[in-house]
Design a protein around this motif. Structure first.
Motif, PDB file in Angstrom:
ATOM      1  N   HIS A  95       0.178   5.206   4.276  1.00 53.41           N
ATOM      2  CA  HIS A  95      -0.485   5.455   2.796  1.00 53.41           C
ATOM      3  C   HIS A  95      -0.337   6.901   2.594  1.00 53.41           C
ATOM      4  O   HIS A  95       0.009   7.481   1.612  1.00 53.41           O
ATOM      5  N   VAL A  96      -0.493   7.752   3.642  1.00 59.60           N
ATOM      6  CA  VAL A  96      -0.580   9.145   3.486  1.00 59.60           C
ATOM      7  C   VAL A  96       1.082   9.505   3.353  1.00 59.60           C
ATOM      8  O   VAL A  96       1.363  10.464   2.301  1.00 59.60           O
ATOM      9  N   TYR A 121      -8.597   9.106   8.186  1.00 60.17           N
ATOM     10  CA  TYR A 121      -8.343   7.582   9.101  1.00 60.17           C
ATOM     11  C   TYR A 121      -7.254   7.508   9.727  1.00 60.17           C
ATOM     12  O   TYR A 121      -7.136   7.005  10.980  1.00 60.17           O
ATOM     13  N   ALA A 122      -6.086   8.331   9.250  1.00 61.97           N
ATOM     14  CA  ALA A 122      -4.633   8.092   9.885  1.00 61.97           C
ATOM     15  C   ALA A 122      -4.949   8.688  11.334  1.00 61.97           C
ATOM     16  O   ALA A 122      -4.289   8.533  12.393  1.00 61.97           O
ATOM     17  N   TYR A 163      -2.549   3.610   7.720  1.00 61.05           N
ATOM     18  CA  TYR A 163      -3.367   4.681   7.037  1.00 61.05           C
ATOM     19  C   TYR A 163      -2.058   5.742   6.922  1.00 61.05           C
ATOM     20  O   TYR A 163      -1.955   6.406   6.007  1.00 61.05           O
ATOM     21  N   THR A 206     -13.314   5.644  11.359  1.00 57.82           N
ATOM     22  CA  THR A 206     -13.084   4.225  11.470  1.00 57.82           C
ATOM     23  C   THR A 206     -12.758   3.802  12.801  1.00 57.82           C
ATOM     24  O   THR A 206     -12.174   4.414  13.475  1.00 57.82           O
ATOM     25  N   SER A 240       0.932  -1.175   0.173  1.00 55.46           N
ATOM     26  CA  SER A 240      -0.095  -0.179   0.042  1.00 55.46           C
ATOM     27  C   SER A 240       0.887   1.272   0.087  1.00 55.46           C
ATOM     28  O   SER A 240       0.561   2.359  -0.640  1.00 55.46           O
ATOM     29  N   GLN A 248      -7.693   8.853   3.514  1.00 56.12           N
ATOM     30  CA  GLN A 248      -6.494   8.112   4.398  1.00 56.12           C
ATOM     31  C   GLN A 248      -6.134   9.030   5.428  1.00 56.12           C
ATOM     32  O   GLN A 248      -5.553   8.560   6.724  1.00 56.12           O
ATOM     33  N   ALA A 275      -8.715   1.782  12.926  1.00 54.82           N
ATOM     34  CA  ALA A 275      -7.415   2.349  12.353  1.00 54.82           C
ATOM     35  C   ALA A 275      -6.237   1.845  12.780  1.00 54.82           C
ATOM     36  O   ALA A 275      -5.243   1.826  12.091  1.00 54.82           O
ATOM     37  N   TRP A 311      -9.351   9.862  -2.232  1.00 50.25           N
ATOM     38  CA  TRP A 311      -8.716   8.735  -1.692  1.00 50.25           C
ATOM     39  C   TRP A 311      -7.466   9.304  -0.563  1.00 50.25           C
ATOM     40  O   TRP A 311      -7.648   8.930   0.431  1.00 50.25           O
ATOM     41  N   VAL A 313      -4.816  -0.962  10.155  1.00 50.35           N
ATOM     42  CA  VAL A 313      -4.498  -0.525   8.829  1.00 50.35           C
ATOM     43  C   VAL A 313      -3.582   0.598   9.080  1.00 50.35           C
ATOM     44  O   VAL A 313      -3.786   1.577   9.768  1.00 50.35           O
TER      45      VAL A 313
END
Length: 261
Positions: A234-235, A217-218, A231, A223, A168, A214, A226, A210, A229
């Motif tokens: 991803h960021v 969520y981070a 997140y 969510t 990811s 993310q 958290a 998207w 995952v």
């Protein structure tokens, strides 16, 4: 939104993207227990075997920052303890390089959903970034984004002993580069509204949304899972990919027809 297809034509075959997808699928099929997650019914022994596998080949934030593996790791065996059944711990019978674990972790996935979701985004958006950068530069770009996401996530949670797995972070870098290089390209996507509604939207809208999700969520918003995952990875991967691609907007262009490298 679930991307299905973009309207961005290619000038050459994206062999590196194909190879990355193939390697991820083959590695997942060889992971213990994970290959059975689609049908369920995984036993405790299989889960312990998977936990030991992920501990060995995944990237653990605490290990990355201390640059040393732990003294006790899951052995892959199940045991009955004072608190019930669980996985047995013991000294590692292998040598692990935390630095190299970031690389191996990029090719591990926890479930079919995790794998297929990542490969879908890589398949749709990775080919055009490879087309723009060239094969070798794209592979280097992909790895740099993956490493930045792995170590960046470790800095956000330095005491975590939870293995980080998945492509990811690297794929998020691809998305960031795509947003910078091809913001106006139209992408066909399925939007869940009562049922899956096909829409053609600009890349800046899909990938921008998207990234915002993310980031939310981070921080724990929106969510309840958290912690399961990464997140933040991803960021970080997205931001690094966008920053690398930014100066390339005017210095690179789509290669001429038939050009290969």
């Amino acid at each position: 939104m679930i991307p299905v297809h973009d309207t961005n034509p290619l000038r050459r075959t994206p062999w590196v993207t194909f190879a990355l997808v193939a390697i991820n699928v083959v590695v997942f099929l060889r992971m213990p227990a994970a290959a059975h997650s689609l049908v369920g019914g995984t036993t405790l022994g299989q889960l312990c075997d998977l936990q030991a596998f992920v501990e060995r080949w995944g990237a653990v934030p605490r290990e990355l920052l201390l640059n040393r593996p732990p003294r006790l790791v899951p052995t892959g065996a199940a045991a009955i303890g004072a608190h019930g059944p669980g996985c047995l711990l013991g000294p590692p019978n292998y040598q692990k390089s935390p630095v190299l674990s970031v690389l191996t972790a990029m090719f591990l996935h926890s479930s079919w959903t995790h794998l297929l979701g990542n490969m879908l985004f890589l398949w749709i958006f990775g080919n055009n970034i490879e087309d723009r950068l060239g094969r070798l530069r794209f592979l280097l770009f992909y790895l740099v984004c993956g490493y930045a996401a792995g170590y960046g996530f470790a800095l956000t949670d330095p005491s975590s002993a939870q293995p980080l797995v998945g492509a990811s972070g690297a794929i998020a870098g691809v998305l960031g580069a795509y947003l910078v290089l091809y913001p106006r390209v139209r992408v066909w996507a399925l939007v869940p509204f009562l049922f899956f509604l096909p829409l053609r939207v600009p890349a800046w809208l899909m990938l921008g949304m998207w990234f915002v999700l993310q980031a939310l969520y981070a921080t724990g918003y929106g969510t309840a899972q958290a912690g399961a995952v990464a997140y933040a990875a991803h960021v970080i991967g997205f931001a690094v990919g966008a920053l690398i691609a930014w100066p390339l907007r005017s210095r690179t262009s789509a290669p001429p027809l038939g050009y290969a490298r």
